[in-house]
Design a protein around this motif. Sequence first.
Motif, PDB file in Angstrom:
ATOM      1  N   THR A  97       0.829  -1.209   0.000  1.00 44.91           N
ATOM      2  CA  THR A  97       0.000   0.000   0.000  1.00 44.91           C
ATOM      3  C   THR A  97       0.860   1.255   0.000  1.00 44.91           C
ATOM      4  OG1 THR A  97      -1.546  -1.273   1.368  1.00 44.91           O
ATOM      5  CG2 THR A  97      -2.026   1.058   1.084  1.00 44.91           C
ATOM      6  N   MET A 134      -0.400   7.405  -5.907  1.00 47.72           N
ATOM      7  CA  MET A 134      -1.703   8.056  -5.846  1.00 47.72           C
ATOM      8  C   MET A 134      -1.586   9.484  -5.320  1.00 47.72           C
ATOM      9  SD  MET A 134      -5.201   6.538  -4.171  1.00 47.72           S
ATOM     10  CE  MET A 134      -4.425   6.194  -2.596  1.00 47.72           C
ATOM     11  N   SER A 182     -11.901   9.725  -5.642  1.00 43.15           N
ATOM     12  CA  SER A 182     -10.978   8.619  -5.366  1.00 43.15           C
ATOM     13  C   SER A 182     -10.959   8.270  -3.882  1.00 43.15           C
ATOM     14  CB  SER A 182      -9.569   8.969  -5.852  1.00 43.15           C
ATOM     15  OG  SER A 182      -8.988   9.987  -5.064  1.00 43.15           O
ATOM     16  N   GLN A 183     -11.079   9.281  -3.014  1.00 45.10           N
ATOM     17  CA  GLN A 183     -11.100   9.025  -1.577  1.00 45.10           C
ATOM     18  C   GLN A 183     -12.327   8.222  -1.173  1.00 45.10           C
ATOM     19  OE1 GLN A 183     -10.796  12.924   0.214  1.00 45.10           O
ATOM     20  NE2 GLN A 183      -8.560  12.837   0.321  1.00 45.10           N
ATOM     21  N   GLU A 220     -12.004   4.692  -2.591  1.00 47.18           N
ATOM     22  CA  GLU A 220     -10.989   3.992  -1.800  1.00 47.18           C
ATOM     23  C   GLU A 220     -11.575   3.462  -0.498  1.00 47.18           C
ATOM     24  OE1 GLU A 220      -6.868   5.079   0.651  1.00 47.18           O
ATOM     25  OE2 GLU A 220      -7.735   6.527  -0.760  1.00 47.18           O
ATOM     26  N   GLN A 221     -12.334   4.305   0.188  1.00 46.63           N
ATOM     27  CA  GLN A 221     -12.866   3.901   1.488  1.00 46.63           C
ATOM     28  C   GLN A 221     -13.981   2.865   1.363  1.00 46.63           C
ATOM     29  OE1 GLN A 221     -11.564   3.899   4.152  1.00 46.63           O
ATOM     30  NE2 GLN A 221     -12.475   5.133   5.768  1.00 46.63           N
ATOM     31  N   ASN A 258     -12.241  -0.358   0.617  1.00 44.55           N
ATOM     32  CA  ASN A 258     -11.553  -0.715   1.850  1.00 44.55           C
ATOM     33  C   ASN A 258     -12.512  -1.366   2.840  1.00 44.55           C
ATOM     34  OD1 ASN A 258      -9.897  -0.863   4.101  1.00 44.55           O
ATOM     35  ND2 ASN A 258      -9.859   1.334   4.475  1.00 44.55           N
ATOM     36  N   THR A 317      -7.258  -2.253   3.100  1.00 41.18           N
ATOM     37  CA  THR A 317      -6.579  -0.974   2.897  1.00 41.18           C
ATOM     38  C   THR A 317      -5.846  -0.953   1.559  1.00 41.18           C
ATOM     39  OG1 THR A 317      -6.270  -0.776   5.286  1.00 41.18           O
ATOM     40  CG2 THR A 317      -4.945   0.661   3.903  1.00 41.18           C
ATOM     41  N   GLY A 339      -8.416  -0.897  -1.387  1.00 40.20           N
ATOM     42  CA  GLY A 339      -9.030   0.418  -1.534  1.00 40.20           C
ATOM     43  C   GLY A 339      -8.091   1.406  -2.195  1.00 40.20           C
ATOM     44  N   ALA A 340      -6.820   1.406  -1.767  1.00 38.97           N
ATOM     45  CA  ALA A 340      -5.833   2.311  -2.362  1.00 38.97           C
ATOM     46  C   ALA A 340      -5.629   1.987  -3.840  1.00 38.97           C
ATOM     47  CB  ALA A 340      -4.515   2.207  -1.607  1.00 38.97           C
ATOM     48  N   GLY A 400      -8.519   3.353  -5.844  1.00 37.13           N
ATOM     49  CA  GLY A 400      -8.386   4.807  -5.928  1.00 37.13           C
ATOM     50  C   GLY A 400      -7.369   5.222  -6.963  1.00 37.13           C
TER      51      GLY A 400
END
Length: 269
Positions: free
Chosen positions: A133, A140, A159-160, A163-164, A167, A200, A203-204, A207
């Motif tokens: 990550t 990112m 993207s946030q 990502e979440q 995640n 995590t 999700g990244a 994103g």
Amino acid sequence: MSEKRSNHFLIQGNILAIASLLVRIIGLIYRIPMRRIIGAEGSGLYSYSFEVYNIALILSSYSLPLAVSRLVAVRRAKKEHRNSYRLFLCALAFAVGIGLITTLIIFFGADFIAEFAFKSPNVALPLRVLSPTILVFAIMGVFRGFYQGKDTMIPTAISQVLEQIVNAVVSIVASYLLVKNFSANFNVAAYGAAGGTLGTFAGALVGLIFLLFVFIIYKPVLNKQMRNDNSSHTESYNALFKIILATMAPIILSQTVYQISGLIDGALF
């Protein structure tokens, strides 16, 4: 013109604020079922792995979005689109290099870190799963900083949230499956924590894929801007690299001092 500019800043700020609020709400909600699945020991291992991850992230690339955003914004204001793009490429190369090195150090040194810092070898597994990550986040961060420097918060905000969401879903599902499949294993808590850290990473990665998609769409506009660039000088990559480091240094120093207290608390506990 001034009023229009103020309204633009207000709209962009609101977009980012709403996205940040959604991210925090999702983060608050998904951790409840995940912690019930992995238990108290798994939650502890999950937290310990993030203490190391956060410090590694700060030392390698946490300050990249802010640094790139500021430096790109300065060149955009001067209409130096070519220099702006060269700075983006320089920051991207830096992110890949430092992100990859840090990822490899954490991945192959996870056993040593777990034993040295926490006297708990079970921290190694979730930390090893979490380590890639760092590379993804570094890359990112450059894209997010570039878009923000170009005066738009929308790609960063979307993207946030993406990502979440990913995640949350992957963390819960992966934790459940790993705890179920390794329930008879003596270190089942480590596998549960690894499911959380896998979320995590996933999700990244999603994103980053979204930001790359936006960049592909935006590239023709960027090429047109560079063709119309009439700036009198072209900054060298060496000079840009030094500027990036100089901009990142104060942020890295302040954040590292703040974050390292959490690592010390975990080790002492």
